[in-house]
Design a protein around this motif. Structure first.
Motif, PDB file in Angstrom:
ATOM      1  N   LYS A 194     -57.429   6.329  -0.295  1.00 50.75           N
ATOM      2  CA  LYS A 194     -57.501   6.938  -1.622  1.00 50.75           C
ATOM      3  C   LYS A 194     -58.939   7.396  -1.861  1.00 50.75           C
ATOM      4  CE  LYS A 194     -54.990   5.452  -5.011  1.00 50.75           C
ATOM      5  NZ  LYS A 194     -54.411   4.677  -6.146  1.00 50.75           N
ATOM      6  N   SER A 195     -59.101   8.643  -2.299  1.00 51.22           N
ATOM      7  CA  SER A 195     -60.441   9.198  -2.498  1.00 51.22           C
ATOM      8  C   SER A 195     -60.389  10.293  -3.551  1.00 51.22           C
ATOM      9  CB  SER A 195     -60.988   9.767  -1.185  1.00 51.22           C
ATOM     10  OG  SER A 195     -60.154  10.815  -0.711  1.00 51.22           O
ATOM     11  N   GLU A 196     -61.565  10.748  -3.963  1.00 46.26           N
ATOM     12  CA  GLU A 196     -61.679  11.864  -4.895  1.00 46.26           C
ATOM     13  C   GLU A 196     -62.287  13.057  -4.172  1.00 46.26           C
ATOM     14  OE1 GLU A 196     -63.662  11.000  -8.536  1.00 46.26           O
ATOM     15  OE2 GLU A 196     -62.272   9.400  -9.109  1.00 46.26           O
ATOM     16  N   GLU A 231     -51.630   7.430   1.200  1.00 49.34           N
ATOM     17  CA  GLU A 231     -50.534   6.495   1.457  1.00 49.34           C
ATOM     18  C   GLU A 231     -49.234   6.974   0.819  1.00 49.34           C
ATOM     19  OE1 GLU A 231     -49.502   1.721   1.032  1.00 49.34           O
ATOM     20  OE2 GLU A 231     -51.351   2.530   0.163  1.00 49.34           O
ATOM     21  N   ASN A 232     -49.343   7.534  -0.393  1.00 51.68           N
ATOM     22  CA  ASN A 232     -48.158   8.008  -1.112  1.00 51.68           C
ATOM     23  C   ASN A 232     -48.029   9.527  -1.118  1.00 51.68           C
ATOM     24  OD1 ASN A 232     -47.214   5.351  -2.165  1.00 51.68           O
ATOM     25  ND2 ASN A 232     -49.193   5.392  -3.228  1.00 51.68           N
ATOM     26  N   ASN A 233     -48.928  10.220  -0.395  1.00 57.40           N
ATOM     27  CA  ASN A 233     -48.928  11.689  -0.372  1.00 57.40           C
ATOM     28  C   ASN A 233     -48.934  12.261  -1.786  1.00 57.40           C
ATOM     29  OD1 ASN A 233     -49.076  12.319   2.351  1.00 57.40           O
ATOM     30  ND2 ASN A 233     -46.882  12.045   2.647  1.00 57.40           N
ATOM     31  N   GLY A 253     -52.264  16.313 -14.316  1.00 54.10           N
ATOM     32  CA  GLY A 253     -50.963  16.004 -13.746  1.00 54.10           C
ATOM     33  C   GLY A 253     -51.088  15.690 -12.273  1.00 54.10           C
ATOM     34  N   PHE A 254     -49.975  15.855 -11.530  1.00 51.89           N
ATOM     35  CA  PHE A 254     -50.017  15.531 -10.109  1.00 51.89           C
ATOM     36  C   PHE A 254     -48.980  16.332  -9.335  1.00 51.89           C
ATOM     37  CE2 PHE A 254     -46.755  12.662 -11.767  1.00 51.89           C
ATOM     38  CZ  PHE A 254     -45.756  12.751 -10.802  1.00 51.89           C
ATOM     39  N   VAL A 255     -49.187  16.376  -8.010  1.00 55.96           N
ATOM     40  CA  VAL A 255     -48.218  16.915  -7.058  1.00 55.96           C
ATOM     41  C   VAL A 255     -48.013  15.841  -5.994  1.00 55.96           C
ATOM     42  CG1 VAL A 255     -47.730  18.671  -5.323  1.00 55.96           C
ATOM     43  CG2 VAL A 255     -48.911  19.306  -7.440  1.00 55.96           C
ATOM     44  N   ASN A 261     -38.764  17.000  -0.332  1.00 55.49           N
ATOM     45  CA  ASN A 261     -39.131  17.897  -1.418  1.00 55.49           C
ATOM     46  C   ASN A 261     -40.541  17.560  -1.904  1.00 55.49           C
ATOM     47  OD1 ASN A 261     -38.920  15.612  -3.231  1.00 55.49           O
ATOM     48  ND2 ASN A 261     -36.710  15.957  -3.303  1.00 55.49           N
ATOM     49  N   GLN A 262     -40.938  18.227  -2.969  1.00 55.24           N
ATOM     50  CA  GLN A 262     -42.215  17.936  -3.618  1.00 55.24           C
ATOM     51  C   GLN A 262     -41.970  17.694  -5.108  1.00 55.24           C
ATOM     52  OE1 GLN A 262     -42.258  21.309  -1.841  1.00 55.24           O
ATOM     53  NE2 GLN A 262     -42.267  19.921  -0.085  1.00 55.24           N
ATOM     54  N   GLU A 263     -42.679  16.731  -5.671  1.00 58.11           N
ATOM     55  CA  GLU A 263     -42.607  16.462  -7.097  1.00 58.11           C
ATOM     56  C   GLU A 263     -43.822  17.080  -7.789  1.00 58.11           C
ATOM     57  OE1 GLU A 263     -41.878  12.345  -8.240  1.00 58.11           O
ATOM     58  OE2 GLU A 263     -41.265  11.958  -6.157  1.00 58.11           O
TER      59      GLU A 263
END
Length: 367
Positions: A194-196, A231-233, A253-255, A261-263
């Motif tokens: 996990k990173s920024e 880890e969770n893409n 928000g997020f992708v 599929n993609q959320e």
């Protein structure tokens, strides 16, 4: 005598090191080329090729630099012979240990891409030329071993893409998006789970839908901080500002990338309600200099996109555009445009493209 002997040994050692720095890349050039080509071609249903590689131990010392020129990725059937990607130059940065035979293969610390052209095509049947990943038929045990002994991996700390373009054309929906004059920079520890990632992007965007040109080389600038969860893409937008011409939009928000599929879950809005927001989105060739334009009233855009992206669905979305009792007047024109009122909604509740609705409740002005 001892001093002369020490100086002599030192001089010879330095000379040998310099010769090694210059000569070693030529000895390993064929190996590096083969690793790159084999790593890509065995995993993709497309052919990777490039004109030349230039390996240097001096250019980015104490790290090694591998420069690849005139790279191309050409499709097999059903897009036989189409060039999916072409790149004028790629410059890879890696440690010396990774270059010279690490058991883990090649690990890239940083890269720079210049002059890339990406041509994405979806045909009338919905087949996409970027769907080139080979399906794995190996057992879980074999897959695990291959992963552990990967020939090629990234532990990127920084990267840049300059003077590049993307052409996305979907013949099944009549949509085309062209991104040119693309310059993109990113930095962050992408080797961490996990990173920024801090990014800066500027480009020109054109958007055509059913032969209607909605954007025509509109300049776009995006400064974004993205939380990367490998880890969770999942990729979350933390601190972001988008400029379309001079129209500012903030969003969060997020992708999330799933196997099938993609959320997508994104909200956005204009940070200011000044009517100049409306003039700012008009191409500058038509709106000229808006700094001297007198304006009154409000103009806002806000909305969201939420849902699944797959072969048959897009995210559901709702975009609200509103203006109340606005006016504008150019300094060299005798009259103003007054009483501007706009209330429009563009929405899709089902995720099916054909169910998109545009509801113009009100649009009015007086001169």
């Amino acid at each position: 005598m001892k001093l002369k002997k020490i100086l002599k040994i030192t001089g010879i050692t330095l000379l040998v090191l310099i010769v090694l720095l210059i000569a070693t890349p030529f000895l390993f050039k064929g190996k590096i080329e083969q690793i790159i080509k084999d790593s890509v071609n065995k995993n993709l249903n497309a052919k990777l090729d490039f004109a030349d590689t230039d390996i240097s131990l001096i250019r980015k010392f104490p790290n090694a630099s591998v420069k690849i020129t005139n790279l191309s990725l050409v499709n097999y059937a059903p897009f036989l012979g189409d060039t999916l990607v072409s790149v004028k130059e790629i410059d890879l940065k890696m440690s010396l240990s990774q270059l010279f035979g690490s058991s883990d293969g090649l690990k890239i610390d940083a890269f720079a891409i210049d002059g890339a052209k990406i041509n994405v095509l979806v045909n009338e049947k919905g087949e996409a030329n970027y769907d080139i990943t080979k399906e794995s038929t190996e057992t879980t045990e074999t897959t695990t071993e291959d992963t552990e002994a990967s020939d090629f991996s990234l532990r990127v700390q920084s990267y840049q893409i300059t003077n590049s373009s993307v052409d996305y054309k979907d013949l099944s929906s009549g949509m085309e998006v062209i991104i040119d004059a693309l310059n993109h920079y990113g930095s962050g520890d992408l080797s961490a789970v996990k990173s920024e990632l801090k990014t800066n992007t500027d480009a020109n965007i054109s958007f055509v839908m059913d032969s209607t040109n909605y954007l025509n080389k509109n300049p776009v600038k995006l400064d974004a901080v993205i939380e990367v969860d490998l880890e969770n893409n999942k990729y979350s937008f933390l601190d972001n500002k988008l400029l379309v011409n001079k129209l500012a939009v903030v969003f969060d928000g997020f992708v999330k990338l799933n196997d099938a599929n993609q959320e997508v879950d994104i909200t956005f809005e204009t940070p200011s309600s000044d009517f100049k927001n409306f003039l700012a989105v008009i191409p500058e060739a038509y709106s000229k200099d808006i700094e001297g334009v007198e304006t009154q009233g409000e103009f806002t855009i806000k909305g969201y996109a939420k849902g699944i992206v797959d072969d048959t669905h897009i995210p559901g979305f709702n975009v609200e555009i509103a203006s109340n009792n606005a006016m504008f007047k150019y300094p060299d024109l005798p009259k103003a445009v007054k009483n501007i009122n706009i209330k429009t909604t563009i929405a899709n509740k089902t995720g099916i493209t054909n169910d998109t609705e545009v509801n113009v409740e009100n649009i009015a002005f007086t001169i």
